[in-house]
Design a protein around this motif. Structure first.
Motif, PDB file in Angstrom:
ATOM      1  N   ASP A 226       0.841  -1.197   0.000  1.00  0.00           N
ATOM      2  CA  ASP A 226       0.000   0.000   0.000  1.00  0.00           C
ATOM      3  C   ASP A 226       0.877   1.249   0.000  1.00  0.00           C
ATOM      4  N   PRO A 227       0.778   2.078  -1.042  1.00  0.00           N
ATOM      5  CA  PRO A 227       1.601   3.288  -1.105  1.00  0.00           C
ATOM      6  C   PRO A 227       1.279   4.291   0.000  1.00  0.00           C
ATOM      7  N   ARG A 228       0.146   4.137   0.673  1.00  0.00           N
ATOM      8  CA  ARG A 228      -0.182   5.033   1.792  1.00  0.00           C
ATOM      9  C   ARG A 228       0.739   4.792   2.989  1.00  0.00           C
ATOM     10  N   LEU A 229       1.582   3.743   2.916  1.00  0.00           N
ATOM     11  CA  LEU A 229       2.545   3.447   3.982  1.00  0.00           C
ATOM     12  C   LEU A 229       3.978   3.807   3.579  1.00  0.00           C
TER      13      LEU A 229
ATOM     14  N   TYR B 207      -1.576   6.353   7.223  1.00  0.00           N
ATOM     15  CA  TYR B 207      -1.512   5.025   7.824  1.00  0.00           C
ATOM     16  C   TYR B 207      -2.875   4.634   8.407  1.00  0.00           C
ATOM     17  N   LEU B 208      -3.536   5.599   9.042  1.00  0.00           N
ATOM     18  CA  LEU B 208      -4.862   5.325   9.613  1.00  0.00           C
ATOM     19  C   LEU B 208      -5.843   4.918   8.523  1.00  0.00           C
ATOM     20  N   ALA B 209      -5.806   5.610   7.392  1.00  0.00           N
ATOM     21  CA  ALA B 209      -6.700   5.281   6.277  1.00  0.00           C
ATOM     22  C   ALA B 209      -6.402   3.884   5.746  1.00  0.00           C
ATOM     23  N   ALA B 210      -5.132   3.553   5.604  1.00  0.00           N
ATOM     24  CA  ALA B 210      -4.760   2.218   5.109  1.00  0.00           C
ATOM     25  C   ALA B 210      -5.251   1.126   6.049  1.00  0.00           C
ATOM     26  N   ALA B 211      -5.192   1.386   7.350  1.00  0.00           N
ATOM     27  CA  ALA B 211      -5.588   0.385   8.352  1.00  0.00           C
ATOM     28  C   ALA B 211      -7.095   0.271   8.512  1.00  0.00           C
TER      29      ALA B 211
ATOM     30  N   ASP C 229     -12.300  -5.038  10.812  1.00  0.00           N
ATOM     31  CA  ASP C 229     -12.881  -6.214  11.467  1.00  0.00           C
ATOM     32  C   ASP C 229     -11.851  -7.261  11.863  1.00  0.00           C
ATOM     33  N   THR C 230     -10.583  -7.040  11.555  1.00  0.00           N
ATOM     34  CA  THR C 230      -9.502  -7.931  11.991  1.00  0.00           C
ATOM     35  C   THR C 230      -8.365  -7.072  12.531  1.00  0.00           C
ATOM     36  N   ALA C 231      -7.403  -7.715  13.146  1.00  0.00           N
ATOM     37  CA  ALA C 231      -6.179  -7.012  13.521  1.00  0.00           C
ATOM     38  C   ALA C 231      -5.482  -6.593  12.229  1.00  0.00           C
ATOM     39  N   VAL C 232      -4.811  -5.445  12.274  1.00  0.00           N
ATOM     40  CA  VAL C 232      -4.088  -4.938  11.106  1.00  0.00           C
ATOM     41  C   VAL C 232      -2.636  -4.699  11.516  1.00  0.00           C
ATOM     42  N   LEU C 233      -1.728  -5.264  10.737  1.00  0.00           N
ATOM     43  CA  LEU C 233      -0.290  -5.119  10.950  1.00  0.00           C
ATOM     44  C   LEU C 233       0.262  -4.252   9.828  1.00  0.00           C
ATOM     45  N   LEU C 234       0.769  -3.066  10.178  1.00  0.00           N
ATOM     46  CA  LEU C 234       1.330  -2.145   9.197  1.00  0.00           C
ATOM     47  C   LEU C 234       2.845  -2.164   9.297  1.00  0.00           C
ATOM     48  N   VAL C 235       3.516  -2.454   8.194  1.00  0.00           N
ATOM     49  CA  VAL C 235       4.976  -2.454   8.155  1.00  0.00           C
ATOM     50  C   VAL C 235       5.401  -1.177   7.441  1.00  0.00           C
ATOM     51  N   GLY C 236       5.981  -0.261   8.229  1.00  0.00           N
ATOM     52  CA  GLY C 236       6.269   1.052   7.673  1.00  0.00           C
ATOM     53  C   GLY C 236       7.550   1.669   8.174  1.00  0.00           C
TER      54      GLY C 236
ATOM     55  N   LEU D 223       2.267   8.426  14.445  1.00  0.00           N
ATOM     56  CA  LEU D 223       0.998   7.723  14.577  1.00  0.00           C
ATOM     57  C   LEU D 223       0.797   7.196  15.996  1.00  0.00           C
ATOM     58  N   ALA D 224       1.818   6.578  16.555  1.00  0.00           N
ATOM     59  CA  ALA D 224       1.709   6.064  17.925  1.00  0.00           C
ATOM     60  C   ALA D 224       1.389   7.190  18.899  1.00  0.00           C
ATOM     61  N   SER D 225       2.065   8.313  18.768  1.00  0.00           N
ATOM     62  CA  SER D 225       1.812   9.424  19.690  1.00  0.00           C
ATOM     63  C   SER D 225       0.441  10.038  19.465  1.00  0.00           C
ATOM     64  N   LEU D 226      -0.002  10.100  18.229  1.00  0.00           N
ATOM     65  CA  LEU D 226      -1.333  10.626  17.943  1.00  0.00           C
ATOM     66  C   LEU D 226      -2.407   9.781  18.624  1.00  0.00           C
ATOM     67  N   LEU D 227      -2.275   8.461  18.508  1.00  0.00           N
ATOM     68  CA  LEU D 227      -3.293   7.574  19.069  1.00  0.00           C
ATOM     69  C   LEU D 227      -3.210   7.458  20.583  1.00  0.00           C
ATOM     70  N   LEU D 228      -2.020   7.608  21.141  1.00  0.00           N
ATOM     71  CA  LEU D 228      -1.856   7.445  22.582  1.00  0.00           C
ATOM     72  C   LEU D 228      -1.878   8.762  23.362  1.00  0.00           C
ATOM     73  N   ALA D 229      -1.372   9.835  22.751  1.00  0.00           N
ATOM     74  CA  ALA D 229      -1.267  11.111  23.456  1.00  0.00           C
ATOM     75  C   ALA D 229      -2.148  12.201  22.862  1.00  0.00           C
ATOM     76  N   GLY D 230      -2.750  11.913  21.700  1.00  0.00           N
ATOM     77  CA  GLY D 230      -3.653  12.880  21.091  1.00  0.00           C
ATOM     78  C   GLY D 230      -2.988  13.930  20.223  1.00  0.00           C
ATOM     79  N   THR D 231      -1.680  13.841  20.037  1.00  0.00           N
ATOM     80  CA  THR D 231      -0.968  14.791  19.190  1.00  0.00           C
ATOM     81  C   THR D 231       0.235  14.094  18.562  1.00  0.00           C
ATOM     82  N   GLU D 232       0.667  14.586  17.408  1.00  0.00           N
ATOM     83  CA  GLU D 232       1.814  13.984  16.733  1.00  0.00           C
ATOM     84  C   GLU D 232       3.111  14.504  17.331  1.00  0.00           C
TER      85      GLU D 232
END
Length: 148
Positions: free
Chosen positions: A70-73, A82-86, A92-99, A107-116
């Motif tokens: 996926d070129p979005r990665l 990355y969020l769109a690709a996932a 409906d399943t677990a998604v593993l993104l290799v990037g 992305l990790a900080s956005l999802l865990l801390a609310g900011t990039e």
């Protein structure tokens, strides 16, 4: 939804960024991370996506030959790509993104801390996140793995 972020393993230097291959050490690291992932996922269904970069595809191949490209990665894309690709947070399943860094850290900080933020995901490192309902893009960190 489980979202698993896996940074590609160590790669050779080179001018053509998408053509850079894993080093021997990188191949070993990818195998170690893949073994850990297989143990954790066991029989859970997972969709695996890698960027168009050779090093990301070689890393994904250590886990399974059945992965999407996926070129979005690709390197230097925004975290939202990355969020769109996932399909976050409704896949409906677990998604593993290799990037790639720095997007995986953003992305990790956005999802865990609310900011990039400039968080570091080490080479062949895995961050396992789970959607935590409650509004926004909230996630819970389930595990972090580094092959070293």
């Amino acid at each position: 939804m489980h979202l698993i972020l896996w940074r590609h393993a160590e790669a050779e230097d080179g001018r053509d960024d998408l053509a850079r291959a894993l080093t021997a050490r990188g191949q070993h690291e990818a195998q170690r991370s893949a073994a850990w992932l297989k143990d954790q996922l066991r029989e859970r269904p997972v969709r695996v996506l890698a960027s168009q970069a050779r090093r990301a595809q070689q890393t994904a191949l250590a886990f399974t030959p059945q992965f999407g490209i996926d070129p979005r990665l690709n390197p230097d894309v925004p975290a939202a790509s990355y969020l769109a690709a996932a399909g976050w947070p409704h896949a409906d399943t677990a998604v593993l993104l290799v990037g790639h860094q720095p997007t995986l850290g953003w992305l990790a900080s956005l999802l865990l801390a609310g900011t990039e933020l400039d968080w570091d995901v080490r080479k062949s490192g895995v961050w396992w996140l789970e959607y935590h309902p409650g509004g926004g893009m909230q996630a819970r960190l389930d595990a972090v793995y580094a092959p070293s």
